[in-house]
Each structure stands twice: as structure tokens, then as C-alpha cells.
Motif scaffolding. Structure first.
Motif, PDB file in Angstrom:
ATOM      1  N   TRP A 251      37.151 -69.507  42.259  1.00  0.00           N
ATOM      2  CA  TRP A 251      38.032 -68.627  41.506  1.00  0.00           C
ATOM      3  C   TRP A 251      37.959 -68.859  39.997  1.00  0.00           C
ATOM      4  CZ3 TRP A 251      39.016 -64.614  44.172  1.00  0.00           C
ATOM      5  CH2 TRP A 251      39.187 -64.696  45.570  1.00  0.00           C
ATOM      6  N   PRO A 252      38.107 -70.094  39.481  1.00  0.00           N
ATOM      7  CA  PRO A 252      37.977 -70.273  38.029  1.00  0.00           C
ATOM      8  C   PRO A 252      36.571 -69.969  37.513  1.00  0.00           C
ATOM      9  CG  PRO A 252      38.211 -72.396  39.120  1.00  0.00           C
ATOM     10  CD  PRO A 252      38.533 -71.345  40.144  1.00  0.00           C
TER      11      PRO A 252
ATOM     12  N   ALA B 265      35.412 -66.957  34.657  1.00  0.00           N
ATOM     13  CA  ALA B 265      34.492 -67.119  33.530  1.00  0.00           C
ATOM     14  C   ALA B 265      33.369 -66.083  33.607  1.00  0.00           C
ATOM     15  CB  ALA B 265      33.912 -68.528  33.530  1.00  0.00           C
ATOM     16  N   ASN B 266      32.863 -65.854  34.813  1.00  0.00           N
ATOM     17  CA  ASN B 266      31.817 -64.856  35.025  1.00  0.00           C
ATOM     18  C   ASN B 266      32.302 -63.458  34.638  1.00  0.00           C
ATOM     19  OD1 ASN B 266      30.711 -62.824  37.478  1.00  0.00           O
ATOM     20  ND2 ASN B 266      29.146 -64.004  36.405  1.00  0.00           N
ATOM     21  N   ASN B 267      33.539 -63.141  34.980  1.00  0.00           N
ATOM     22  CA  ASN B 267      34.115 -61.831  34.643  1.00  0.00           C
ATOM     23  C   ASN B 267      34.165 -61.619  33.134  1.00  0.00           C
ATOM     24  OD1 ASN B 267      36.569 -62.312  37.266  1.00  0.00           O
ATOM     25  ND2 ASN B 267      34.565 -61.330  37.405  1.00  0.00           N
ATOM     26  N   VAL B 268      34.520 -62.646  32.386  1.00  0.00           N
ATOM     27  CA  VAL B 268      34.610 -62.539  30.934  1.00  0.00           C
ATOM     28  C   VAL B 268      33.240 -62.226  30.335  1.00  0.00           C
ATOM     29  CG1 VAL B 268      35.103 -63.780  28.791  1.00  0.00           C
ATOM     30  CG2 VAL B 268      36.640 -64.034  30.757  1.00  0.00           C
ATOM     31  N   PHE B 269      32.217 -62.921  30.797  1.00  0.00           N
ATOM     32  CA  PHE B 269      30.861 -62.665  30.291  1.00  0.00           C
ATOM     33  C   PHE B 269      30.413 -61.237  30.618  1.00  0.00           C
ATOM     34  CE2 PHE B 269      30.336 -67.423  30.832  1.00  0.00           C
ATOM     35  CZ  PHE B 269      30.409 -67.688  29.478  1.00  0.00           C
TER      36      PHE B 269
ATOM     37  N   LEU C 250      42.798 -60.144  40.325  1.00  0.00           N
ATOM     38  CA  LEU C 250      42.641 -60.423  41.744  1.00  0.00           C
ATOM     39  C   LEU C 250      42.264 -61.882  41.990  1.00  0.00           C
ATOM     40  CD1 LEU C 250      40.775 -57.207  42.955  1.00  0.00           C
ATOM     41  CD2 LEU C 250      43.105 -57.909  43.532  1.00  0.00           C
ATOM     42  N   ALA C 251      41.520 -62.477  41.057  1.00  0.00           N
ATOM     43  CA  ALA C 251      41.149 -63.882  41.198  1.00  0.00           C
ATOM     44  C   ALA C 251      42.378 -64.780  41.181  1.00  0.00           C
ATOM     45  CB  ALA C 251      40.182 -64.290  40.088  1.00  0.00           C
ATOM     46  N   ALA C 252      43.338 -64.440  40.329  1.00  0.00           N
ATOM     47  CA  ALA C 252      44.583 -65.215  40.281  1.00  0.00           C
ATOM     48  C   ALA C 252      45.303 -65.132  41.627  1.00  0.00           C
ATOM     49  CB  ALA C 252      45.475 -64.703  39.156  1.00  0.00           C
TER      50      ALA C 252
END
Length: 202
Positions: A31-32, A36-40, A63-65
Motif C-alpha cells: 500500500w505505501p 508512491a507509484n501513484n504520485v509518479f 483507495l490505498a488508504a
């Protein structure tokens, strides 16, 4: 290989590969790493004109949260056990398919009329499939892997068409990891069913 790439795409490649590998192993750290992948990918997809995919990353972070909490608390108030792997119910399939179809149609129309997207339908379709798959991943539904596989089969040529060759290769790797994840989660599900059967017989 003469491809034009960027550090954003390289970092998205690395964190994405690690994230899917961790999901397949049912490791909570997915999840964390996934966030990070989503931000990139927000940055990368915005630059490539894949606006639905860029917006999708923001939804993925939310959704990750939820998925992070769900995996550690069993998905219900007051529970502390790990969430087990389960099959998607008929009711879940029904609303997922309706929501996916409506969402894809609406997003296609929006992208076609409000943006300069050259691939409105395919951008919308992958967004719809990915959201359906992410819901299943958050709830540890076995069939979420089939939805990810379907999305990846569209993502691979789509990203190559948009010149994101490294990301396209990444999604070939994702496809292989999704197959491995499907096999691994299915084994976990069968093992859980076997334990329940043995417990009931005892």
C-alpha cells in the motif's frame, strides 16, 4: 534501446513492479509503495495526455488508504484479524459491471469533449477496469486479478502507442505478476476452505 524516457517514468516503473510483487505475496507494504507509484504516474500521465489515468491515480491513493486499513483490520469495525481471500459475490459482480460500464461511457464522453485526448475510449476503459480491480484488491477478492489482467492487456499497447515504452514493458511484467498473484491467492483460498472443512468435520 533508443527509447526516450524520464526519471519519472523510471521511478514509476520501479515502484510499480515492487508494488504488484508485494500484492501477489499479500504483503501489507504494497500500500505505501503503491501510493508512491501513484504520485509518479500522476506526473507521467498528465505529461502524456492520459488525463483519465492521471486522475485515476488520485482515486488510487484514496483507495490505498482504505485497502491498507481493510487488510489490517479484517474489513469490519472492531476487528483486528487479517482480511482473508474470498470470491466475489454475484451481487458485487452485478454492481461492479454496471458501475464499470456507466463510468466508462461517461468518462469517454467527458474526455472526448473536454480534453485533447487522442484515445478517450481506451483511456476510460482502462480507468473503469482498474477501479473495479482495485475495489477487489482492497477486499481481497480473488477475481480482482482477472480484472487487472484484462486492464493490462489494454494498457500494454495503449502506452506503447503513446510512446511510453518503458511503462508498456512494465505492464508486461505486471501481467505476469497478476497471473502469479491469481495462482497464489487461489491457493490461499483453497487452503482456507480446506481448514474450514477440517474444522467442521472435527
Amino acid at each position: 534501446m533508443g527509447w526516450s524516457t524520464s526519471w519519472t517514468e523510471i521511478l514509476g516503473f520501479a515502484t510499480g513492479a515492487v508494488c504488484v510483487w508485494l500484492v501477489a505475496r499479500q504483503h501489507i507494504a504494497n500500500w505505501p509503495v503503491g501510493i508512491a507509484n501513484n504520485v509518479f504516474f500522476i506526473v507521467l500521465f498528465t505529461q502524456a495526455g492520459l488525463y483519465a489515468d492521471a486522475g485515476l491515480q488520485i482515486v488510487f491513493i484514496a483507495l490505498a488508504a482504505y485497502g491498507w486499513w481493510s487488510w489490517t483490520h479484517g474489513g469490519g469495525p472492531g476487528t483486528t484479524g487479517a482480511l482473508p481471500v474470498r470470491r466475489t459475490t454475484r451481487a458485487e459482480w452485478a454492481w461492479l459491471l454496471v458501475a464499470g460500464a456507466v463510468g466508462t461511457a461517461a468518462l469517454t464522453l467527458l474526455l472526448d469533449r473536454a480534453t485533447d485526448s487522442t484515445v478517450p475510449f481506451w483511456d476510460a476503459l482502462t480507468t473503469g477496469l482498474s477501479l473495479m480491480a482495485t475495489y477487489g484488491q482492497c477486499r481481497k477478492r480473488l477475481e480482482s486479478w482477472w480484472l487487472w489482467i484484462a486492464a493490462d492487456l489494454v494498457y500494454i499497447p495503449l502506452y506503447a502507442y503513446k510512446g511510453l515504452y518503458l511503462t508498456s514493458v512494465l505492464y508486461v511484467g505486471f501481467l505476469a505478476l497478476c497471473v502469479a498473484g491469481l495462482i497464489g491467492w487461489r491457493r490461499t483460498l483453497v487452503a482456507g476452505d480446506l481448514r474450514k472443512a477440517v474444522g467442521a468435520a472435527a
